[in-house]
Design a protein around this motif. Sequence first.
Motif, PDB file in Angstrom:
ATOM      1  N   GLY A 154       0.835  -1.192   0.000  1.00 21.20           N
ATOM      2  CA  GLY A 154       0.000   0.000   0.000  1.00 21.20           C
ATOM      3  C   GLY A 154       0.864   1.234   0.000  1.00 21.20           C
ATOM      4  O   GLY A 154       2.040   1.189   0.380  1.00 21.20           O
ATOM      5  N   ARG A 155       0.282   2.335  -0.442  1.00 22.77           N
ATOM      6  CA  ARG A 155       0.992   3.614  -0.381  1.00 22.77           C
ATOM      7  C   ARG A 155       0.185   4.592   0.448  1.00 22.77           C
ATOM      8  O   ARG A 155      -1.044   4.687   0.313  1.00 22.77           O
ATOM      9  N   VAL A 156       0.886   5.309   1.319  1.00 20.21           N
ATOM     10  CA  VAL A 156       0.241   6.286   2.186  1.00 20.21           C
ATOM     11  C   VAL A 156      -0.061   7.544   1.372  1.00 20.21           C
ATOM     12  O   VAL A 156       0.852   8.173   0.835  1.00 20.21           O
ATOM     13  N   VAL A 157      -1.347   7.909   1.281  1.00 22.05           N
ATOM     14  CA  VAL A 157      -1.725   9.115   0.543  1.00 22.05           C
ATOM     15  C   VAL A 157      -2.238  10.217   1.477  1.00 22.05           C
ATOM     16  O   VAL A 157      -2.419  11.353   1.049  1.00 22.05           O
ATOM     17  N   ARG A 158      -2.463   9.851   2.737  1.00 27.17           N
ATOM     18  CA  ARG A 158      -2.873  10.861   3.725  1.00 27.17           C
ATOM     19  C   ARG A 158      -2.456  10.349   5.098  1.00 27.17           C
ATOM     20  O   ARG A 158      -2.550   9.152   5.375  1.00 27.17           O
ATOM     21  N   GLN A 159      -2.016  11.269   5.961  1.00 25.11           N
ATOM     22  CA  GLN A 159      -1.602  10.884   7.301  1.00 25.11           C
ATOM     23  C   GLN A 159      -2.217  11.846   8.301  1.00 25.11           C
ATOM     24  O   GLN A 159      -2.075  13.060   8.176  1.00 25.11           O
ATOM     25  N   SER A 160      -2.910  11.312   9.292  1.00 25.44           N
ATOM     26  CA  SER A 160      -3.539  12.128  10.325  1.00 25.44           C
ATOM     27  C   SER A 160      -3.287  11.481  11.672  1.00 25.44           C
ATOM     28  O   SER A 160      -3.878  10.453  12.005  1.00 25.44           O
ATOM     29  N   ARG A 161      -2.355  12.053  12.421  1.00 27.57           N
ATOM     30  CA  ARG A 161      -1.962  11.497  13.709  1.00 27.57           C
ATOM     31  C   ARG A 161      -1.568  10.030  13.553  1.00 27.57           C
ATOM     32  O   ARG A 161      -0.625   9.717  12.850  1.00 27.57           O
ATOM     33  N   ASP A 162      -2.293   9.113  14.187  1.00 25.09           N
ATOM     34  CA  ASP A 162      -1.915   7.698  14.151  1.00 25.09           C
ATOM     35  C   ASP A 162      -2.613   6.921  13.047  1.00 25.09           C
ATOM     36  O   ASP A 162      -2.446   5.701  12.957  1.00 25.09           O
ATOM     37  N   ARG A 163      -3.396   7.577  12.220  1.00 25.14           N
ATOM     38  CA  ARG A 163      -4.173   6.881  11.193  1.00 25.14           C
ATOM     39  C   ARG A 163      -3.688   7.265   9.799  1.00 25.14           C
ATOM     40  O   ARG A 163      -3.502   8.445   9.499  1.00 25.14           O
ATOM     41  N   SER A 164      -3.466   6.248   8.971  1.00 27.34           N
ATOM     42  CA  SER A 164      -3.032   6.455   7.592  1.00 27.34           C
ATOM     43  C   SER A 164      -4.173   6.117   6.644  1.00 27.34           C
ATOM     44  O   SER A 164      -4.998   5.244   6.926  1.00 27.34           O
ATOM     45  N   THR A 165      -4.220   6.811   5.515  1.00 27.49           N
ATOM     46  CA  THR A 165      -5.087   6.420   4.412  1.00 27.49           C
ATOM     47  C   THR A 165      -4.200   5.808   3.348  1.00 27.49           C
ATOM     48  O   THR A 165      -3.220   6.424   2.911  1.00 27.49           O
ATOM     49  N   LEU A 166      -4.528   4.576   2.945  1.00 25.76           N
ATOM     50  CA  LEU A 166      -3.672   3.795   2.064  1.00 25.76           C
ATOM     51  C   LEU A 166      -4.401   3.458   0.772  1.00 25.76           C
ATOM     52  O   LEU A 166      -5.599   3.159   0.781  1.00 25.76           O
ATOM     53  N   VAL A 167      -3.671   3.496  -0.339  1.00 23.62           N
ATOM     54  CA  VAL A 167      -4.176   2.892  -1.567  1.00 23.62           C
ATOM     55  C   VAL A 167      -3.517   1.525  -1.689  1.00 23.62           C
ATOM     56  O   VAL A 167      -2.302   1.379  -1.535  1.00 23.62           O
ATOM     57  N   VAL A 192       3.224  10.519   4.383  1.00 22.41           N
ATOM     58  CA  VAL A 192       2.682  10.563   3.026  1.00 22.41           C
ATOM     59  C   VAL A 192       3.783  10.213   2.023  1.00 22.41           C
ATOM     60  O   VAL A 192       4.890  10.751   2.078  1.00 22.41           O
ATOM     61  N   GLY A 193       3.459   9.290   1.125  1.00 23.97           N
ATOM     62  CA  GLY A 193       4.412   8.860   0.106  1.00 23.97           C
ATOM     63  C   GLY A 193       5.057   7.523   0.393  1.00 23.97           C
ATOM     64  O   GLY A 193       5.606   6.894  -0.511  1.00 23.97           O
ATOM     65  N   ASP A 194       5.017   7.069   1.628  1.00 19.04           N
ATOM     66  CA  ASP A 194       5.643   5.799   1.976  1.00 19.04           C
ATOM     67  C   ASP A 194       4.921   4.622   1.324  1.00 19.04           C
ATOM     68  O   ASP A 194       3.691   4.598   1.208  1.00 19.04           O
ATOM     69  N   TRP A 195       5.700   3.622   0.944  1.00 15.77           N
ATOM     70  CA  TRP A 195       5.176   2.309   0.580  1.00 15.77           C
ATOM     71  C   TRP A 195       5.258   1.420   1.820  1.00 15.77           C
ATOM     72  O   TRP A 195       6.291   1.401   2.502  1.00 15.77           O
TER      73      TRP A 195
END
Length: 208
Positions: free
Chosen positions: A27-40, A67-70
Amino acid sequence: MELKDYGWDAETAAQFEACADPGLVPGRVVRQSRDRSTLVTPLGELAGEVSGRFRHGAAGSADYPVVGDWVVVEPFGEGPALIHSLLPRRSAFVRKVAGEAVMAQVAAANVDTVFLVSGLDGDYNFRRIERYLATAWASGAAPVVVLNKADLRPDIDEVVAEVRAIAPGVPVVAVSALAEEGAEALAPYLVPRKTVALLGSSGVGKST
């Protein structure tokens, strides 16, 4: 969802295969909010959080997803997916965070090109461009200097030449968001499967 549209390539696939167990997906992180990531992911967009083992093994905040991490992900039918590990970063924007001890904090990862945006109004600061160039080179991303509000400078050719003198080999593009001029010069960098970030102070025109 096609991960290749987000920059997935043979090198990233090989890194994933080398460390992933059966049942895990990339997955790739497209949004990061505190301890929660949004992944594609291949399963679609998922919410994710790091696993307990990840937290235990992290040496500091720089080890956490940005954001941007795999990442290597264990999906669940209900609840957030678990992030077990990060794949190696090709580039990373790192900033120093002051406290009892100076710590490194990663702001974004795996950026291919960074637009260094500067406004040619009263906020124009030549030395700030130099600092942004140093940050970009240290990150591993390729810099492009974007001089916005070019309509305010009748001496724009001289300004561009001045910036090129401190940035040998770096593209320098003069644009006017207000007049909608010059942006076509950025088109070669805005291509599928490449990640672009914008760096610049408030009010320079990044959002525009």
